[in-house]
Design an enzyme around this catalytic site. Structure first.
Site, PDB file in Angstrom:
ATOM      1  N   ASP A 523       0.836  -1.188   0.000  1.00  0.00           N
ATOM      2  CA  ASP A 523       0.000   0.000   0.000  1.00  0.00           C
ATOM      3  C   ASP A 523       0.879   1.249   0.000  1.00  0.00           C
ATOM      4  O   ASP A 523       1.908   1.301   0.674  1.00  0.00           O
ATOM      5  CB  ASP A 523      -0.900  -0.014   1.243  1.00  0.00           C
ATOM      6  CG  ASP A 523      -1.777   1.214   1.333  1.00  0.00           C
ATOM      7  OD1 ASP A 523      -2.604   1.426   0.432  1.00  0.00           O
ATOM      8  OD2 ASP A 523      -1.610   1.990   2.299  1.00  0.00           O
ATOM      9  N   HIS A 526       4.703   4.147  -3.426  1.00  0.00           N
ATOM     10  CA  HIS A 526       5.542   5.249  -3.904  1.00  0.00           C
ATOM     11  C   HIS A 526       5.968   6.174  -2.779  1.00  0.00           C
ATOM     12  O   HIS A 526       6.886   6.978  -2.953  1.00  0.00           O
ATOM     13  CB  HIS A 526       4.790   6.048  -4.971  1.00  0.00           C
ATOM     14  CG  HIS A 526       3.462   6.545  -4.525  1.00  0.00           C
ATOM     15  ND1 HIS A 526       2.351   5.731  -4.478  1.00  0.00           N
ATOM     16  CD2 HIS A 526       3.059   7.760  -4.084  1.00  0.00           C
ATOM     17  CE1 HIS A 526       1.324   6.431  -4.036  1.00  0.00           C
ATOM     18  NE2 HIS A 526       1.731   7.656  -3.776  1.00  0.00           N
ATOM     19  N   ASP A 651     -10.083   1.091  -6.150  1.00  0.00           N
ATOM     20  CA  ASP A 651      -9.966   2.548  -6.124  1.00  0.00           C
ATOM     21  C   ASP A 651     -10.607   3.201  -7.341  1.00  0.00           C
ATOM     22  O   ASP A 651     -10.662   4.428  -7.427  1.00  0.00           O
ATOM     23  CB  ASP A 651      -8.489   2.961  -6.081  1.00  0.00           C
ATOM     24  CG  ASP A 651      -7.812   2.552  -4.781  1.00  0.00           C
ATOM     25  OD1 ASP A 651      -8.471   2.616  -3.738  1.00  0.00           O
ATOM     26  OD2 ASP A 651      -6.628   2.183  -4.827  1.00  0.00           O
TER      27      ASP A 651
END
Length: 1503
Positions: A523, A526, A651
């Site tokens: 999760d 980045h 999402d």
């Protein structure tokens, strides 16, 4: 076990795919080019454990020494036992330095091996269903959901959102306790383990979980016990200002009503009023500028106090010169000199100056202004001026930050309260603050201390490698973070010691999850600090080596994505089909992830790697990891990150929201048939109406027979079938076509020919009707599998307790019609009349005549078929330029012409490979060669038919049969596959021929580097049978071309000088001793005037206008004896002489021709005695018919020895008897008949060759192999060879050396007034134009190589270094010093103008850079460098020398790699630029570099 080859570049960069019983997963061979810059003191450092019993430790490095050779590559073998991300770097010393440098880290990723109940699951077969655990409902219902996922839809992996206990927001990603699972779902950890085990055992489902490392729930108890795990005012003092700002905003939010500001925002005007309030009541009262600047008043007070009480502690300061005129410069100097600490945004007035230093600066300033004893007021005034100037830029920074704060607040509040696409939160209350809080606040239960911990979030276009809560950014102060108020950001620091409890807890959490689940979805990957991700994934893989790791990255850069992928070892990157904004964009995504294009070209080693040629392939074990019979492992290449292509993630908004519900079907079908991992969120297949809120949604899943589950099941079963056919990614190919609403996807197994053809009609919106024209599948049979349309059957009904679907049904459609035409060998597909938007049709296909047996047939037998080929057969098979091909066919056949591309340079296989290798590397199916091959089979016929005219030896016929049978076999395949199979057949045939060439040649070639092997191939390129010429007048024997295509046929093919410069490298060093002997003997038969002809013309009409060819012939005899077995036997070979001893020119058919014989040793003596006596003649048949450019006087040839020095002189200003033989040709420029470089007098290289020959015969005489000991001079005096040898030895440097210092001129033959450059060797001695003696040209290294004893080593090395600086180009040697007035570096032979120096190419040797002399230059340098090293006590071969030589050859390697002629050019223009008039491949250009490698090889093997 797979064997993989990883090629390393010059600086170590890749030129660039579960353990069992201790055997490695991969055996990785690192190939390091010979004498690479990284090889000096080179060491490979890697964290790959050398044994399966050794646990992986990222920071534990293992050392492998790089063996340093010049003539052989170095290979390091690494065994990889476990999946994961590994790295290596290289330490080395640069040339002429003992300093140690290191490369950057290069990463290697070994993918995990997944299996379901012991059945292997390839990555491209993965199909994942995402589930949000809190919506599963009662546990008694779970099995029905899992059955639905596994049996009804055929997914093979479930992705669970985190199953841990959740925080107060109830978001699965806001985890309350990482070490405990949700007590509402599980009684214990064992409960979770049982669930995962049952899913695999009973449902054939693997399990993946989200792993959340970046944050924890804002109400987690453990952060209250350990507030140091977060970013707060203590652990991150740079956030103090941000914390105060956040608190002030909360306070203002609570007071808005009482302050008279609107709490319900209905308009921009309302918002602007609130922004005014923020300026006054928040920013105005906070005085944030105090965090930026120096406290002026306090600083002045400190200065005055110090000055009053510590005046004696002050010291004088050297002030900047312009301090009186530039206050900004003075302020900058004062700040840099006096600051206590680096300026930072920490606490108020944190930024301070050191009082003693600052006071000293102030007093020094005033003293410099002639104020010796300044008053307090003077110091105070000066201090204020400087402090205000220091603070000025910090105020500007503050102003900029405040501007950004206001803009961010405005935009965020507007989105939250006013925008139509925002949540419209309504009235501002104590429960719904004006904007989100950036910090979670609580009181320490032990100390009562108040803490404010930074919440996590994300930043638009942020740098993923920068922690946005660190002191490297001001994101929290500037309100740039889109905050998640329910998540506290975790502070790992740079190492575990920075936050021990956090590291310990998250390691436990990671180990727990890895012990249960088969995969992780990272999760917020980045935003995960790379060092944190590396450590925690190492921990995870230690528990579960075959952990499948996926992530979704929002770095905004594919290059940045790659950094995360390679360092963390991410198996698959999540890609989202619902991000496509148009049908065209969806088509692009499908094309990107669908697989390689149908008909893709297969990589083969060709001429890109050195071949192992020590054994026949049959002596190797059969190995599937070899792409052809050449035993080279599969090469590691740089791959795009593997994709997990999701038709919809948890999402994404659903098709019903972004497109239409009907588009659910075509979108899913297109994704599901791609050659990558695929997946979907639960509810997509069921046609849920909208994106579900993972935070606030409380309902539970439902499912029914509506939606697209049936289609998913069918396609996923097909995916399993495809994966069972082949696990190699390259075998899975596709073709994607977009036409309006339609996308077609054809997926094919390139080996078996089996495929699946999907026709999808999308429904991004209700669009106009579109008819799809009939589809034609060439060479393919097809049949229908199914056809469906998704139809909406009712309106969506909301339920308070359950998540329900939009009513839909899968409507079965009529199958497309199929018409197979056996004549055209194609299938016509006609779509049914009813095929509405939201429909798909799936067909199974079979490509006719293209299956695994064909692939196997093509790939085998070529090496065996090549076993009896000769090098002359191979010349015909591989090469033959246009003029050679015409010569062999009576002018009827030429090279092949490819429309829209042009002629191949060779008729043979090399011609095709020169084009194909780049096409294959780029998989450029649009290249003209591929288009042409798809258009017809002409090329296939040409390759075989052209061979009919050549000698039909048994070996030749055997290979021709193999080639013909393979090309005939591929004629049956569909046109679109012809390029694939053609490249495979031609490539494999080429490899077999190349293997056979190298196998026949000497061991140092067959075991040599790629560059050496490529150079050696020029030996085959240049030597073959010709109809128009030979080296014998009455017999066709193989003969050497000087270069191609310019010097390939008739009398222009065989040049005496060129052959004997090339003989050592192309024939002797390659082991072609019989060819070498035949060329020596045949040329010896033509001896006339004591000279070897310049143009041999098979001995029919040889021309004697070369003074140097005979000396290169003598050197070749010497080399032959030195290098060939029983070489001395050549001395006694009897040679029939073409001309009588009186030098009369007679026809070769005359009875006198070849009427008497001489032995080679007699010919040698004749050469030396004729030179000793002097040579004087006029060329036979002199006149325009012989040479239309030469003036009459030029045909007169003279050669003599100056017995005062022993040197050979000759020539005149009107002829050019050395290799620099360009005669002026332009009447327009008045240079016709005027040589560009006459080089009369004593050329340096001829006299070096003379000395070599004298040394040679003296030695032979001592051995009793040469009965002659003396000659007679032109004065009828006798001189022994030993005396002549000594005479040259004692006079050579005296005549040729130009000393560095003019004071030494007295010891040499020097005319100081015409010396241009010192420390070099003259090019000539006593030429017709004295200044030409002193020109720096690349001829002296030839003398150094053949007669190094003539040179003082220190002088020689210095001269070579000057040559390296002045005349060495990237590929060739400048033929004239650029400082010379005659330097003209651009050769354009066709240009006829008024320029005397260059018209019609008269400047051929006046600056253009010739390649062949580069080899002599490097050989000379290597010799004298070695002499120097030995004199200094060093060892040979020297690593520095090896690297120097390698660095000088970079241009040659590049040229050879990129040349379609597979050779080195004759010359280049200035600085290595292409010369269009140069012969593109020249025998001596390649041979002289083979010589160099052969020298070093002999030295290394001697050592």
């Amino acid at each position: 076990m797979k064997e993989l080859l990883l090629r390393l570049g010059p600086l170590g960069d890749p030129i660039a795919d579960g353990p069992s019983n201790g055997n490695p997963l991969f055996k990785l061979h690192l190939l390091i080019s010979a004498a690479s810059p990284i090889s000096k003191n080179g060491k490979i450092w890697t964290n790959i454990p050398p044994l399966s019993s050794i646990s992986f430790n990222r920071n534990k490095l293992y050392k492998y020494n790089i063996q340093t050779f010049f003539s052989n590559d170095s290979i390091i073998h690494l065994d990889i036992y476990k999946p994961g991300s590994f790295y290596y770097y290289i330490s080395y010393s640069p040339p002429n330095s003992s300093e140690i440098k290191t490369t950057r880290k290069f990463y290697i990723f070994a993918q995990p091996t997944l299996s379901i109940n012991n059945k292997f699951l390839p990555l491209n077969s993965i199909s994942i269903q995402s589930l949000v655990s809190k919506w599963l409902g009662p546990k008694k219902n779970w099995n029905s959901i899992f059955n639905h996922i596994s049996n009804d839809k055929k997914y093979n992996m479930i992705h669970f959102t985190p199953l841990q206990s959740r925080g107060e927001s109830n978001s699965p990603y806001s985890i309350y306790d990482q070490l405990k699972f949700d007590p509402n779902l599980f009684d214990s950890t064992d409960d979770v383990k049982s669930l995962v085990s049952s899913l695999q055992k009973n449902h054939n489902l693997l399990s993946m979980t989200d792993i959340v490392w970046n944050h924890t729930a804002n109400n987690s108890q453990w952060i209250r016990d350990h507030p140091e795990v977060g970013y707060n005012a203590k652990t991150a003092p740079h956030l103090t200002a941000a914390i105060e700002l956040d608190s002030a905003l909360l306070e203002f939010s609570d007071q808005m009503k009482s302050l008279g500001y609107p709490t319900i925002i209905n308009s921009v005007d309302d918002l602007l009023k609130i922004m005014d309030g923020i300026k006054i009541h928040v920013l105005g009262s906070l005085k944030l500028w105090q965090f930026y600047i120096i406290d002026v008043q306090s600083s002045i007070s400190n200065v005055l106090d110090f000055y009053k009480s510590n005046k004696s502690d002050l010291f004088s300061i050297d002030l900047p010169k312009d301090f009186k005129n530039s206050l900004p410069n003075l302020a900058k100097f004062t700040l840099n000199y006096s600051k206590k600490n680096p300026f930072a945004l920490k606490t108020r007035y944190y930024n301070q100056l050191d009082t003693q230093k600052f006071t000293s600066v102030l007093v020094s300033i005033l003293n410099s202004l002639s104020i010796d004893d300044p008053t307090l007021d003077q110091i105070k005034d000066q201090a204020r001026k400087i402090l205000d100037e220091i603070n000025l830029p910090f105020y500007k920074i503050y102003d900029n930050d405040v501007s950004e704060i206001l803009e961010q607040l405005y935009n965020r509040i507007k989105f939250l309260r006013l925008d139509s696409h925002g949540p419209k939160l309504g009235e501002i209350t104590s429960f719904s603050a004006l904007t989100e809080t950036y910090f979670t606040r609580f009181k320490d239960p032990k100390t009562g201390e108040q803490h404010a911990l930074a919440n996590n979030g994300w930043i638009w276009n942020g740098d993923s490698l920068v922690d946005f809560a660190s002191d490297k950014t001001k994101a929290y102060l500037r309100r740039e973070v889109i905050i998640w108020g329910d998540c506290v950001k975790l502070r790992y620091g740079s190492k575990p010691e920075d936050s021990p409890y956090l590291w310990k807890r998250m390691i436990q959490y990671t180990e727990l999850c890895a012990s249960i689940f088969h995969g992780f979805r990272i999760d917020n990957c980045h935003s995960t600090p790379l060092h944190v991700g590396e450590k925690l994934l190492d921990v995870a893989r230690n528990v579960n080596p075959n952990l499948y790791v996926v992530a979704e990255l929002f770095t905004g850069s594919e290059e940045m994505d790659r950094i995360f992928v390679e360092r963390l070892g991410i198996c698959s990157l999540i890609r989202e089909a619902m991000q496509a904004w148009s049908v065209g964009e969806l088509s692009r995504l499908v094309h990107r992830h669908g697989g390689r294009p149908i008909g893709s070209l297969t990589w083969l080693p060709l001429d890109e790697l050195p071949y192992p040629c020590d054994k026949e392939p049959s002596q190797y074990p059969q190995h599937s990891d070899f792409v052809s019979e050449i035993q080279i492992p599969l090469t590691v290449t740089r791959q795009e990150p593997h994709a997990l292509f999701m038709d919809c993630t948890h999402d994404n908004e659903t098709p019903n929201q972004k497109r239409t519900v009907e588009d659910t079907l075509p979108n899913a079908a297109l994704v599901s048939l791609c050659s990558c991992a695929v997946g979907s969120v639960f509810g997509y297949d069921e046609c849920y109406p909208e994106l579900l809120d993972v935070v606030n949604e409380k309902r539970t899943y439902t499912f029914s027979n509506t939606g697209i589950s049936l289609v998913k099941k069918k396609i996923y079963e097909i995916r399993d079938e495809i994966s069972n056919e082949s696990t190699l990614i390259d075998d899975h190919q596709m073709h994607v076509h977009h036409e309006g609403q339609f996308i077609t996807l054809h997926r094919v197994n390139s080996k078996t020919g089996n495929g699946w053809f999907l026709i999808a009609r999308t429904k991004f919106s209700n669009d106009t009707d579109q008819y799809l024209a009939p589809i034609y599948l060439s060479g393919t049979r097809a049949k229908s599998v199914f056809a469906y349309a998704l139809k909406k059957t009712g309106e969506y009904k909301y339920s308070d307790t359950e998540i329900t679907s939009i009513p839909t049904t899968l409507e079965k459609l009529d199958d497309p019609q199929f018409q197979y035409d056996p004549v055209k060998n194609e299938t016509k597909i006609i779509m049914p009349n009813c095929f509405p938007q939201g429909s798909i049709a799936l067909l199974s296909t079979k490509i006719i005549d293209a299956d695994e047996s064909l692939d196997q047939y093509i790939r085998t037998g070529a090496i065996a078929a090549s076993k009896n080929l000769t090098l002359y057969d191979l010349n015909a098979l591989l090469f033959r330029c246009e003029s050679e091909e015409r010569d062999s066919s009576g002018g009827n056949e030429s090279v092949y012409n490819i429309p829209d591309y042009g002629d191949l340079v060779y008729a043979g296989l090399q011609g095709w490979v020169s084009v194909l290798k780049d096409v294959i590397r780029k998989n450029d199916l649009a290249h003209p060669i591929c288009s042409h091959l798809r258009s017809g089979k002409w090329a296939l016929d040409y390759i075989v038919n052209r061979l009919n005219k050549y000698n039909k030896t048994d070996g030749f016929e055997e290979f021709k049969l193999w080639l013909s049978s393979r090309l005939n076999a591929i004629k049956k395949v569909p046109f679109f596959l012809i390029p694939h199979y053609f490249a495979l057949v031609v490539g494999i045939a080429y490899e077999a021929c190349r293997f056979r060439v190298l196998k026949i040649m000497s061991s140092h070639i067959s075991h040599g580097t790629l560059f050496v092997q490529n150079l050696a191939m020029c030996s085959v390129q240049m030597v073959g049978y010709m109809n128009s010429t030979s080296i014998k007048p009455f017999e066709q024997v193989p003969c050497m071309a000087a270069g191609l295509p310019h010097f390939s046929t008739n009398y222009m093919r065989c040049w005496g000088r060129d052959i004997f410069i090339s003989l050592r490298g192309l024939l002797l060093a390659t082991g072609r001793f019989a060819d070498a002997k035949q060329h020596i003997v045949c040329a010896g038969s033509t001896l006339k005037h004591g000279l070897i002809p310049n143009l041999l013309d098979a001995g029919r009409n040889p021309r004697y206008n070369a003074r140097d060819a005979v000396w290169f012939w003598l050197q070749s005899v010497q080399d032959y004896i030195d290098l060939s077995p029983n070489g001395e036997d050549i001395l006694d070979i009897k040679v029939k002489r073409r001309f009588p001893l009186d030098d009369r020119f007679i026809d070769y058919n005359s009875d006198e021709a070849f009427s008497y014989s001489s032995s080679i040793k007699e010919i040698i003596f004749e050469i030396l005695s004729r030179h000793a006596k002097g040579i004087k003649y006029r060329e036979a048949n002199a006149g325009p018919n012989l040479d239309s450019q030469m003036k009459d006087e030029g045909f007169n040839v003279e050669v003599h020895v100056d017995w005062s020095t022993g040197l050979v002189h000759g020539g005149s200003q009107l002829n050019c008897g050395t290799w620099m033989d360009k005669m002026g040709e332009s009447e327009r420029a008045h240079n016709k008949g005027i040589p560009g470089t006459p080089r009369d007098g004593a050329p340096v290289e001829i006299n070096g060759l003379l000395k070599s020959a004298l040394r040679f015969v003296v030695d032979l005489n001592k051995k009793g192999l040469f009965p002659y000991s003396k000659v007679t001079t032109q004065d009828d005096k006798e001189i022994t060879f030993s005396e002549w040898n000594d005479l040259v030895q004692s006079n050579f440097e005296k005549c040729f050396y130009i000393p560095l210092e003019s004071k030494d001129d007295v010891d040499y033959e020097i005319k100081p007034n015409i010396v241009n450059r010192r420390g070099i060797y003259k090019d000539l001695f006593k030429s017709g134009k004295p200044y030409e003696d002193y020109q720096l040209r690349p001829n002296f290294p030839i003398a150094m190589v053949v007669a190094p004893e003539l040179f003082t080593p220190s002088f020689a090395l210095k001269a070579l270094k000057i040559a390296d600086d002045v005349i060495a180009g990237p590929v060739g040697m400048r033929t004239l010093d650029p400082s010379d007035l005659n330097y003209r570096p651009y050769y354009v032979n066709w240009l006829d103008n008024e320029d005397f120096a260059t018209s019609k190419g008269r400047n051929y040797h006046q600056g253009p850079e010739w390649v062949w002399v580069f080899g002599y230059f490097l050989r000379a340098y290597a010799h004298f460098y070695a002499v120097d090293i030995k004199a200094k006590g060093g060892t040979i071969p020297s690593e520095d020398l090896q690297q120097f030589l390698s660095s000088k050859l970079k241009g040659h390697k590049k040229w050879l790699r990129e040349s379609s002629w597979a050779g080195l050019t004759e010359l280049t223009n200035k600085d290595g630029n292409l010369c269009d008039d140069s012969s593109p491949t020249q025998a001596w250009s390649a041979s002289c570099l083979v010589d160099l490698y052969y020298d070093i090889w002999r030295l290394e093997n001697k050592k």
